[in-house]
Design a protein around this motif. Structure first.
Motif, PDB file in Angstrom:
ATOM      1  N   VAL A   1       0.837  -1.212   0.000  1.00 21.18           N
ATOM      2  CA  VAL A   1       0.000   0.000   0.000  1.00 21.18           C
ATOM      3  C   VAL A   1       0.866   1.254   0.000  1.00 21.18           C
ATOM      4  O   VAL A   1       0.575   2.226  -0.726  1.00 21.18           O
ATOM      5  CB  VAL A   1      -0.960  -0.016   1.204  1.00 21.18           C
ATOM      6  CG1 VAL A   1      -1.694   1.325   1.321  1.00 21.18           C
ATOM      7  CG2 VAL A   1      -1.967  -1.151   1.079  1.00 21.18           C
ATOM      8  N   LEU A   2       1.945   1.270   0.792  1.00 24.03           N
ATOM      9  CA  LEU A   2       2.825   2.437   0.838  1.00 24.03           C
ATOM     10  C   LEU A   2       3.472   2.697  -0.514  1.00 24.03           C
ATOM     11  O   LEU A   2       3.549   3.856  -0.960  1.00 24.03           O
ATOM     12  CB  LEU A   2       3.897   2.233   1.910  1.00 24.03           C
ATOM     13  CG  LEU A   2       3.460   2.410   3.369  1.00 24.03           C
ATOM     14  CD1 LEU A   2       4.613   2.083   4.314  1.00 24.03           C
ATOM     15  CD2 LEU A   2       2.966   3.829   3.620  1.00 24.03           C
ATOM     16  N   VAL A   3       3.932   1.629  -1.183  1.00 25.29           N
ATOM     17  CA  VAL A   3       4.542   1.806  -2.502  1.00 25.29           C
ATOM     18  C   VAL A   3       3.502   2.303  -3.499  1.00 25.29           C
ATOM     19  O   VAL A   3       3.804   3.150  -4.357  1.00 25.29           O
ATOM     20  CB  VAL A   3       5.193   0.492  -2.996  1.00 25.29           C
ATOM     21  CG1 VAL A   3       5.665   0.629  -4.443  1.00 25.29           C
ATOM     22  CG2 VAL A   3       6.374   0.126  -2.094  1.00 25.29           C
ATOM     23  N   PHE A   4       2.269   1.822  -3.386  1.00 21.35           N
ATOM     24  CA  PHE A   4       1.205   2.312  -4.268  1.00 21.35           C
ATOM     25  C   PHE A   4       0.969   3.807  -4.052  1.00 21.35           C
ATOM     26  O   PHE A   4       0.809   4.572  -5.014  1.00 21.35           O
ATOM     27  CB  PHE A   4      -0.092   1.540  -4.021  1.00 21.35           C
ATOM     28  CG  PHE A   4      -1.274   2.111  -4.755  1.00 21.35           C
ATOM     29  CD1 PHE A   4      -1.418   1.929  -6.118  1.00 21.35           C
ATOM     30  CD2 PHE A   4      -2.231   2.863  -4.078  1.00 21.35           C
ATOM     31  CE1 PHE A   4      -2.495   2.471  -6.812  1.00 21.35           C
ATOM     32  CE2 PHE A   4      -3.316   3.411  -4.753  1.00 21.35           C
ATOM     33  CZ  PHE A   4      -3.442   3.213  -6.127  1.00 21.35           C
ATOM     34  N   VAL A   5       0.954   4.236  -2.788  1.00 21.40           N
ATOM     35  CA  VAL A   5       0.751   5.655  -2.481  1.00 21.40           C
ATOM     36  C   VAL A   5       1.883   6.494  -3.072  1.00 21.40           C
ATOM     37  O   VAL A   5       1.650   7.580  -3.613  1.00 21.40           O
ATOM     38  CB  VAL A   5       0.659   5.869  -0.954  1.00 21.40           C
ATOM     39  CG1 VAL A   5       0.683   7.360  -0.611  1.00 21.40           C
ATOM     40  CG2 VAL A   5      -0.594   5.223  -0.399  1.00 21.40           C
ATOM     41  N   ILE A   6       3.104   5.996  -3.002  1.00 22.10           N
ATOM     42  CA  ILE A   6       4.265   6.739  -3.489  1.00 22.10           C
ATOM     43  C   ILE A   6       4.370   6.712  -5.013  1.00 22.10           C
ATOM     44  O   ILE A   6       4.605   7.739  -5.656  1.00 22.10           O
ATOM     45  CB  ILE A   6       5.560   6.165  -2.865  1.00 22.10           C
ATOM     46  CG1 ILE A   6       5.559   6.397  -1.350  1.00 22.10           C
ATOM     47  CG2 ILE A   6       6.801   6.806  -3.502  1.00 22.10           C
ATOM     48  CD1 ILE A   6       6.654   5.635  -0.612  1.00 22.10           C
ATOM     49  N   LYS A   7       4.164   5.512  -5.600  1.00 19.37           N
ATOM     50  CA  LYS A   7       4.384   5.335  -7.043  1.00 19.37           C
ATOM     51  C   LYS A   7       3.098   5.427  -7.859  1.00 19.37           C
ATOM     52  O   LYS A   7       3.153   5.595  -9.083  1.00 19.37           O
ATOM     53  CB  LYS A   7       5.042   3.980  -7.302  1.00 19.37           C
ATOM     54  CG  LYS A   7       6.403   3.808  -6.653  1.00 19.37           C
ATOM     55  CD  LYS A   7       7.476   4.615  -7.366  1.00 19.37           C
ATOM     56  CE  LYS A   7       7.789   4.012  -8.723  1.00 19.37           C
ATOM     57  NZ  LYS A   7       8.914   4.717  -9.404  1.00 19.37           N
TER      58      LYS A   7
END
Length: 223
Positions: free
Chosen positions: A177-183
């Protein structure tokens, strides 16, 4: 036909361990190549690889090291032997998975029709669960990501493969989820990942009973 005694001897358990590492890396790589969603820990590693531009094999290794130290914290004492065993597992597994994934891409698995990729993804996730069941029962060396639910299962959750698996899925899900928010993009997260989260505990429990049931659990600690 191998006897139960031979299967559960140290030599028998080593053979089952070697088989399980190959099965696990092969089927994890297959799920990644389908682009339909892989096991949640693998999805988190693929996400981190895309974010950091570090190779998948190296990310899988580094992620395993972090989880290995987390497992020691859950056990409540520092166990060098357990740590070394975790590292012995993730070294071949990480790079075998990356190699198999490259092989499947060259075989054009990502370009197959949607229906075929869904079937391969489901079959791959079943293979992953069967492999996890096998090396959890052998319990010689284990991937830290699977040692985590194993510790949760027998130390905190009264032997339940389902609840322990769900609880262990929380950290990699947060990473995805964090990578989705960032990328702004999901990497190796999709239908197969949700299927894996909902079913892997049940599939491991099924494999315990039906996939090479001659091998039983070799516990190191009491519930």
């Amino acid at each position: 036909m191998i006897s139960r005694k031979a299967a559960n001897s140290i030599n028998g358990r080593i053979v089952f361990l070697a088989i399980s590492i190959i099965i696990n890396s092969f089927f994890n790589a297959l799920t990644v190549s389908t682009q339909m969603g892989s096991a949640i820990w693998t999805a988190s590693a693929v996400s981190l690889s895309h974010w950091t531009q570090i190779s998948l094999g190296n990310i899988l290794f580094l992620e395993g090291v972090v989880v290995a130290f987390t497992n020691l914290a859950l056990l409540g004492h520092f166990d060098w032997f357990r740590l070394v065993r975790n590292l012995l597992f993730i070294t071949p597994f990480s790079y075998l998975l990356a190699g198999f994934e490259t092989m499947f891409v060259k075989m054009s698995v990502p370009q197959l029709a949607l229906g075929w990729r869904i079937l391969l993804d489901i079959g791959g996730l079943f293979g992953v669960a069967a492999a996890v069941s096998l090396y959890q029962r052998a319990n010689i060396i284990m991937h830290p990501n699977d040692d985590l639910p194993y510790i949760l299962r027998f130390r905190f959750m009264h032997g339940s493969p389902v609840y322990s698996q769900w609880m262990s899925n929380v950290p990699p899900l947060i990473v995805v989820v964090l990578v989705f928010v960032i990328k702004g993009h999901w990497y190796s997260f999709g239908f197969g990942t949700i299927y894996n989260i909902l079913t892997q505990g049940y599939l491991i429990g099924w494999a315990d009973r039906h996939f090479l049931p001659i091998l039983h659990h070799h516990l190191e600690f009491k519930n």
